[in-house]
Scaffold this active site. Structure first.
Site, PDB file in Angstrom:
ATOM      1  N   GLU A 248       7.257  31.872  36.655  1.00 21.23           N
ATOM      2  CA  GLU A 248       6.955  33.180  36.044  1.00 21.23           C
ATOM      3  C   GLU A 248       8.154  33.517  35.178  1.00 21.23           C
ATOM      4  O   GLU A 248       9.258  33.651  35.677  1.00 21.23           O
ATOM      5  CB  GLU A 248       6.715  34.218  37.140  1.00 21.23           C
ATOM      6  CG  GLU A 248       6.186  35.540  36.616  1.00 21.23           C
ATOM      7  CD  GLU A 248       7.279  36.561  36.437  1.00 21.23           C
ATOM      8  OE1 GLU A 248       7.720  36.746  35.271  1.00 21.23           O
ATOM      9  OE2 GLU A 248       7.699  37.157  37.431  1.00 21.23           O
ATOM     10  N   CYS A 285       9.680  42.398  35.650  1.00 24.70           N
ATOM     11  CA  CYS A 285       8.868  41.426  34.912  1.00 24.70           C
ATOM     12  C   CYS A 285       7.795  42.131  34.095  1.00 24.70           C
ATOM     13  O   CYS A 285       7.331  41.609  33.081  1.00 24.70           O
ATOM     14  CB  CYS A 285       8.190  40.462  35.876  1.00 24.70           C
ATOM     15  SG  CYS A 285       9.263  39.732  37.112  1.00 24.70           S
TER      16      CYS A 285
END
Length: 508
Positions: A248, A285
């Site tokens: 990720e 994120c």
């Protein structure tokens, strides 16, 4: 270097005890132990594995305030945030314990033999998912608990039946050591081989490279920068036996303000957006690093309110000095791009602190400058003003893959939202309405992933119960007798609570 110390995020000064730096020989030993533990661990029952995950959760809670205080020193994050993150960490472990017990992750499929079928008989075929093998997990800087040593990657890999070797993040070694010791205690308490969990620490990238290249590692879980994720993926693919890297990496999480919502509540949306942008110094994120809307009075009201709130926002301590410098460099690069106007900058702070920044540009300038769509990790965002709906669509099509895309809509915007949705689905792993992307619910329907560069594999998620699938692979058994079949695929196992797909029909 034989040892290193953690650094206090707020001061940049060394703090806490010294930690021994692990060597390539340590990597070899830990990976050998993980490989030796694999067969025993993957053979555990669902109840044994679930109880192990719950024991880890209990041991983490038993650390008490020492864990929160260490994480506060090393990350600069406030107590309330870290206490919430500890709760999420424990909750993830308990979620996967429940998933393991219910058994759907096994994906049991049975197609009984059809000996009389013409023109050819069908053999008896039975399928289950098995763990892939030892998994390397890289701790994340921005979530020292929930995405690190006992975070979602570790929890889902252990739930799948895979031993885990964690490369602890060097920004929070003391926090990582405390959690690693808790997991080790759980391993012992549950009577499992010590190699079920391993922990490696050290500040250099060489340690992580050696871990990924070890032939006993079968998969990698990573949360971090695009550069870091791609470097690990390159190493993994260059092995004699390539392995998957579930990374990720990078996302700017566009927020789309559709016309009627913007006209009705532009200023209120601007203030709320600023709150989401500056939360946790923007070190999420899912930080909203881009706003997309049609130019007009509504967008002007949004920009003015957002600029006012951001201009009054205090500087916040960032996770590390390196992250702070990279953020400041990114903000400076945005400011220097053609067609970009700075609308606001937060209050100045100390050397380890980042101040929020808000910019505005046009759709044409954004499309022309690809770097404008790259992530700046921190509380920075760009408003992209479009001439009309067609130009808005052009910007969306020019976007890279994203973790999230947010829609702010009123009822009158739904026709436009419906027209945009097929394009948004191609661009992001999660689409949300009338909220803000910061904050990821740990549940069964969550996707924390998306097309590259959001993740290295858009078919997967690193959050939620579906994350377990990354560390499983299917095996089919043809015409094996009942005594040779895995217990869960034998006829007498029916009724054990696991769902099964029998001849195409789901049987609970």
């Amino acid at each position: 270097m034989t040892e290193f110390r953690s650094v206090a995020a707020a001061t940049g000064e060394p703090t806490g005890p010294a930690f021994a730096v692990h060597s390539p020989a340590d990597v070899d030993a830990v990976c050998a132990a993980a490989a030796a533990a694999f067969d025993t661990y993957r053979a555990t029952t669902r109840e044994q594995r679930a109880a192990f995950l719950e024991t880890i959760a209990t041991e983490i809670l038993a650390i008490g305030d020492d864990l929160i205080e260490a994480a506060m020193r090393e990350s600069g994050l406030p107590r309330a945030r870290l206490e919430g993150e500890r709760g999420r960490t424990v909750g993830q472990l308990r979620l996967f314990a429940d998933v393991v017990r219910k058994g759907a992750w096994q994906q049991l499929r049975i197609d009984p033999a059809l000996p009389d079928r013409q023109p050819l008989p069908r053999p008896d075929l039975r399928l289950r998912m098995i763990p892939v093998g030892p998994v390397a997990v890289f701790g994340a800087s921005n979530f020292p608990l929930a995405f690190s040593t006992a975070g979602g990657d570790t929890a889902s890999a252990l739930a799948a039946g895979c031993p885990v070797v964690v490369k602890g993040h060097p920004a929070h070694p003391q926090t990582g050591e405390l959690v690693a010791a808790a997991i080790a205690r759980a391993v012992s308490a549950c009577g499992l081989p010590a190699g079920v969990f391993g922990h490696l620490v050290g500040p250099s990238n060489d340690l992580g490279a050696a871990l990924v290249q070890d032939p006993r590692i079968a998969a990698v879980g990573f949360t971090g920068s695009r550069g870091g994720g791609l470097a690990l993926a390159k190493l993994a693919q260059a092995r004699a036996v390539p392995i998957p890297v579930y990374a990720e990496m990078s996302s700017i999480n566009p927020v789309l303000l559709l016309p009627h919502a913007l006209k009705a509540r532009g200023a209120a949306l601007g203030t709320a957006f600023a709150g989401s942008l500056t939360m946790g110094a923007g070190q999420f994120c899912t930080n909203p690093g881009m706003v997309l809307a049609i130019a007009g009075e509504g967008l002007d009201a949004f920009a003015a309110a957002a600029a006012e709130a951001i201009g009054a926002a205090p500087a916040q301590t960032m996770l590390t000095g390196g992250i702070c410098k990279a953020y400041r460099d990114g903000v400076a690069a945005l400011e220097a791009m053609p067609g970009v106007e700075k609308l606001a900058q937060g209050l100045a702070g100390e050397a380890t602190q980042g101040h929020a920044a808000l910019f505005r540009t046009t759709a044409q300038a954004f499309i022309a400058e690809q770097a404008m769509g790259h992530e700046v990790f921190g509380a920075s965002s760009v408003i992209v003003a479009c001439a009309d709906e067609d130009e808005m669509l052009s910007v969306i099509k020019a976007l890279e893959g994203q973790l999230t895309i947010t829609l702010h809509i009123d009822a009158a915007d739904e026709a436009l939202a419906a027209a945009l949705l097929p394009v948004l689905e191609v661009k992001a792993g999660r689409i949300l309405a009338n909220g803000w992307p910061t904050g990821v619910e740990v549940c069964h329907a969550m996707v924390h992933g998306g097309p590259f560069p959001a993740t290295s594999d858009p078919r997967t998620t690193s959050v939620g119960s579906l994350a377990i699938d990354r560390f499983l692979r299917p095996v089919s058994y043809q015409n094996l007798s009942g005594t040779l079949l895995p217990p869960e695929l034998r006829d007498e196992a029916f009724g054990d609570g696991s769902p099964r797909l029998i001849d195409g029909t789901l049987t609970l």
